[in-house]
Design an enzyme around this catalytic site. Structure first.
Site, short mmCIF file in Angstrom:
data_model
loop_
_atom_site.label_atom_id
_atom_site.label_comp_id
_atom_site.label_asym_id
_atom_site.label_seq_id
_atom_site.Cartn_x
_atom_site.Cartn_y
_atom_site.Cartn_z
N SER D 16 0.73 -1.28 0.06
CA SER D 16 0.16 -0.02 -0.10
C SER D 16 0.84 1.26 0.03
CB SER D 16 -0.94 -0.22 1.26
OG SER D 16 -0.34 -0.14 2.27
N GLY D 17 2.13 1.05 0.01
CA GLY D 17 3.01 2.33 0.04
C GLY D 17 3.20 2.72 -1.51
N PHE D 18 4.00 3.75 -1.71
CA PHE D 18 4.15 4.29 -2.97
C PHE D 18 4.89 3.30 -3.76
CE2 PHE D 18 3.82 8.95 -1.49
CZ PHE D 18 2.20 8.90 -1.73
N THR D 19 5.87 2.83 -3.33
CA THR D 19 6.90 1.99 -3.72
C THR D 19 6.23 0.52 -4.17
OG1 THR D 19 8.87 3.02 -2.60
CG2 THR D 19 9.13 0.90 -3.76
N CYS D 151 17.42 5.43 -4.23
CA CYS D 151 17.29 6.52 -5.46
C CYS D 151 18.30 7.41 -5.43
CB CYS D 151 16.03 7.14 -5.17
SG CYS D 151 15.68 8.02 -3.67
N ASN D 313 12.25 8.59 -9.06
CA ASN D 313 13.00 8.24 -7.86
C ASN D 313 11.96 6.83 -7.52
OD1 ASN D 313 10.76 9.99 -7.18
ND2 ASN D 313 10.86 9.14 -5.25
#
Lengths: 349, 349, 349, 349
Positions: D16-19, D151, D313
């Site tokens: 559920s995180g961005f990554t 990143c 990133n």
């Protein structure tokens, strides 16, 4: 650039503009089209990638728009007025013309007198098919002059069409549409109002009344809308909020109407409530894609239904819609070349 | 911090929030008030400047909100619900209370039942004066409980009031108000939807129906409005676009109505057409100021008048309005402390 | 517009640009100056407020720049090259000229040969006083040709000057300065790269080497710097990060050096560590103000000191600095007209 | 979701995180992986599309991270410290682990003592392969613990590596790297500094010295760099500007070095000069893609080479790089699932 003996040879006229760049991106990734020419007066002989940095890998240079090659399909992404002037020339070069400007969207010379500055080639108006596939899919196969629908009109029509189809809105019902648009609608040219210092962070009324897309909306949706557009701080995107006052309806009625309209549509998804941050349609959720998000909310206290629709004006509002229409016209898979589903998170978008 | 024996001793409760910071900024530059206390639970004992970097020169530390000093005036910039709980305590500490929350804006306990979660101190409701000086200026002198009007309500009311005053809008006319607001309306707390990645570049419907400010608008403007708000990418600002369908009017009628309403007002300017980039009201033009821009456009084809109003939600929509109201209440120059005229260009703003 | 018999009559040449607008804003609120003329070729006879919406209340129209009125002071906010061409004319009209361009910043015709395209009026170069008051305050009283320092040079010089003054940096030490600037540096004209779609969200190297401000920095700071600028997404602001490798120093040494340099300065504040969001200098914290924030961090592992400085390029980097310099030159209070302390929160800024 | 009997069954822990969302997007479009599980503590049982609106069509719900299914490959997109704690558990569930955190990037427990808070599972450090395919491609086939590069480290290393490879930079040369990053680096969690009002329009020094990515850079590039990062207003993107002072070199030498390093690389393109708006690497040009743009400029006056590199990133700096590494490890086409080439124009991006 797509290759293969079966691909249609394709030209993009006006390839250095934002819409032309989107077309080039989509066609380059499409198995059914092979780009053989991209024209640009300003960037003649420059590489496409020097203007559109996302296309740096594309081995293609712009050519002079005066010298059109013979192709199967010509996409025109030129400013309003150019296509109507050059339409004979376009058909000399190509069997099929897909025009992204407003030049062949309306049906009659009279409409062009009323909303624009008249028309130079009214004999083509009957021949043109307005391309908003959710509305005119059946007229597209075999069409040789396709007039891709406008961005604000597309957003507006998609939001309201289910209500019209379900008989919930009559032609003389009062409908307000308040649209918010990104800066890419202004094109690559720009001007003082489009400069970053003046355009950042705005909520700026523009064309607050009398927007030309009202004509498309009335013609193809059969509904008079009181339309107002605002520039807001995003690059891509158009969001249309409709305020309508139908006979009393339930939320179930609305779900039925919207599902009926769109459940088979590959590019329309319903977003109306739920949990999380993205509970209603918003341009960020469709940035870079050919998707439209459509939704609604019921306001019983005011006898109102609020409708929401969000598109990427460069895609579903322009280049994506043109490719979608061409897919239908040529019998390709409807989603061919339009598979990208978007990013999260995304900024402006 | 303003000094001088005649200045009113002043406390700001809730000084670390965005609105509290704006109050501290304005009061620190105001000759009639002397800040003696700023409270913050989270930043107790920290300098004001460590939270509000524009106030680094202010020699003041936050204190615990439980220990109020005795002052002439107390400004409360706390979340909804706090002031109604602490109002007795506030009046123990201060002669006059200026509340920036919604806690004392509506007139009756019933209204709080309908629109909020009821009210803890309904006995104060009669005593409170709703502060939107363009509307309630005459009730402010001598008031000891001032309820500063909400940002979206202020923008909406200022845009429509001239039409109501001129008899161009009747109570049962259908009025749509479509509002666009900046991220500072969400306050310093934030949450997932307020994080930069999720909030950048949005056009996001929020409270699409049933917004609580409808109650203020109906109560003080005497008009039912069908209200919808959208979050857009700016930090400060609220822009309200009204879509109204009055009896046929001319542009001259509209100019008369708006001039009549505002020609004496120090903080309202009419912007309706003209040349250049800034032809209609927009939040960028008033960012950081207590000004409201108000304007309109006529849409004869649709029998519509579109009204526009733009404010800085932190100023005319909150802290600036509270100080303006206090100026009127205490007999200060109306513009005292509110002289800043804004910047050009300005970004978000 | 400021009034009063003692105020100096003042003209602003180039009043429709961003910098000219800032000058008009500052001078209109300044007790010592009375604006009698603002020129603009493009907006001749238009109101100032039609270009600068924050100045709508200013009762002033632009006039033709060819017809200068006789004034005490003339501020020139024209593009590079104009002032050197018109300098005789400027002095025919005014006793004192404050120039905001680069035309009189460097000392010698040779320097203009090296960094610009030569100089048309080298006989004035000796007469001009470079205005960065923290550096040249003592030369300003009585000066009649004032060359206000450039934005990137100002940010850079303020960040490094304490190290030079304290003997921590020698002329041949290697110094890298990496600057980030807002879009208002490009001026009101714009171009493709300045359009909102292309300029939003950028980190774009521009003038990555050979930036002309290196000349100012070397001349007035006595230090060669390896300078690189990047465009980033803000409207106002310049942030300079210096990377220097001095002899071993302690944090205490650094605090001493920076305090020594700036403790008496009305417009410089030290920000180096602490708690909260704003622990180092940043442009948002000074947007709209004439303040500079300066700070540093020690990187013992790399033998490095990192310096930070942040200004509003339109203010401390341009119009504010010019007014500050004029205040010193004419013996006004240094902060006169420059009292605005900024906003929190603020967007772009 | 990719289907097919030959696809590797795949889990994403921390979906559920961005990554994690980026991973799910990429894997769902990848012919070689079939997602069978995506975990999220906070959104257990919610649809993936309720968190990541670009994945609304994905028919998948988050599950509890405590109950891992048996899979061929497990991608971990969890905060620093989680993978080292759960690594045994991960290998109980999966044959191959691709970790996107910093937990297995460095080689030794000592390095984790120095730069982090030590390490819980140092016995795995030898087994892990650092994944920056341009650097470590040959070690990836057959690796069962892949530590995807950070990143800022990736951007930095890609910009400087050609100089190191060409012998133009020695281990003890002084190198400054000034990085600008977008808000998605902060993750979905956020906090006051990440809220839209505080994060918009910033140039904010963060981790001005002692950034942990220095450790990766030193370890894998063999170069000490003096590293400083700034937050700027974009959502996706990292831009690294290197300032290096090599022995005298010509532009031709630089072109040779960079071409030698990257001419065979599918994801690196050289951008150094030319015409138009996009003459140097910038994050907008690679937003949403796995591309890195790398370039340079020569500053003979200062004996300096300035290097530029720009990545997304979330992609080349995280999820895209992890998928690229997995492609190499499993023998898939290197660009599989990573074909998207980006958009123009694009906002934030």
């Amino acid at each position: 650039m797509s290759e293969g003996s079966d691909a249609l040879s394709t030209a993009v006229v006006g390839g250095s503009g934002f819409t032309g760049g989107e077309l080039l991106r989509l066609l380059a990734g499409h198995p059914g089209f092979e780009i053989v020419q991209a024209t640009s007066r300003s960037y003649d002989r420059k590489t496409v990638g020097s203007v559109h940095p996302n296309l740096r890998e594309l081995d293609l240079r712009f050519t002079d728009p005066a010298e059109l090659e013979s192709v199967d399909v010509l996409f025109a992404a030129t400013p309003h007025g150019v296509s109507m002037e050059r339409i004979d020339e376009f058909f000399d070069a190509a069997d099929t013309v897909v025009d992204l400007s407003a030049d062949f969207r309306l049906n009659t010379a009279e409409a062009y007198e009323e909303w624009y500055d008249g028309h130079d080639a009214p004999e083509y108006l009957d021949r043109a098919v307005y391309a908003l596939p959710e509305l005119t899919r059946e007229q597209l196969p075999g069409a040789d002059l396709i007039a891709s629908g406008g961005c604000n009109a597309t957003a507006t029509i998609l939001g309201l069409k289910p209500l019209v189809d379900a008989g919930l809105l009559a032609a003389d019902d009062r409908v307000v549409v308040d649209v918010k648009v990104g800066s890419s609608e202004g094109g690559a040219g720009g001007g003082a109002a489009s400069s970053h210092p003046e355009r950042s962070g705005v909520v700026r009324p523009y064309a607050p009344t009398g927007h030309r897309h009202e004509a498309e909306i009335e013609t193809f949706l059969g509904l008079d809308v009181a339309f107002t557009a605002h520039a807001v701080d995003m690059v891509r995107g158009a969001s249309a909020t409709g305020h309508v006052f139908p006979e009393p309806v339930s939320k179930g009625d609305l779900w039925s109407a919207y599902r009926e309209a769109y459940e088979e549509e590959p590019f329309v998804r319903l977003v109306a409530g739920g949990s999380g941050v993205y509970r209603y349609p918003e341009p960020k959720a469709v940035a870079g894609t050919n998707h439209a998000e459509v939704g609604f909310e019921l306001d019983p206290g005011n006898g109102r239904v609020v409708t929401f629709s969000a598109i990427d004006n460069m895609m579903k509002g322009s280049a994506g819609q043109a490719v979608h229409a061409a897919n239908v016209a040529f019998g390709f898979e409807e989603t061919a070349g339009l598979e990208f589903g978007g990013l999260h998170p995304v900024g402006s978008p």
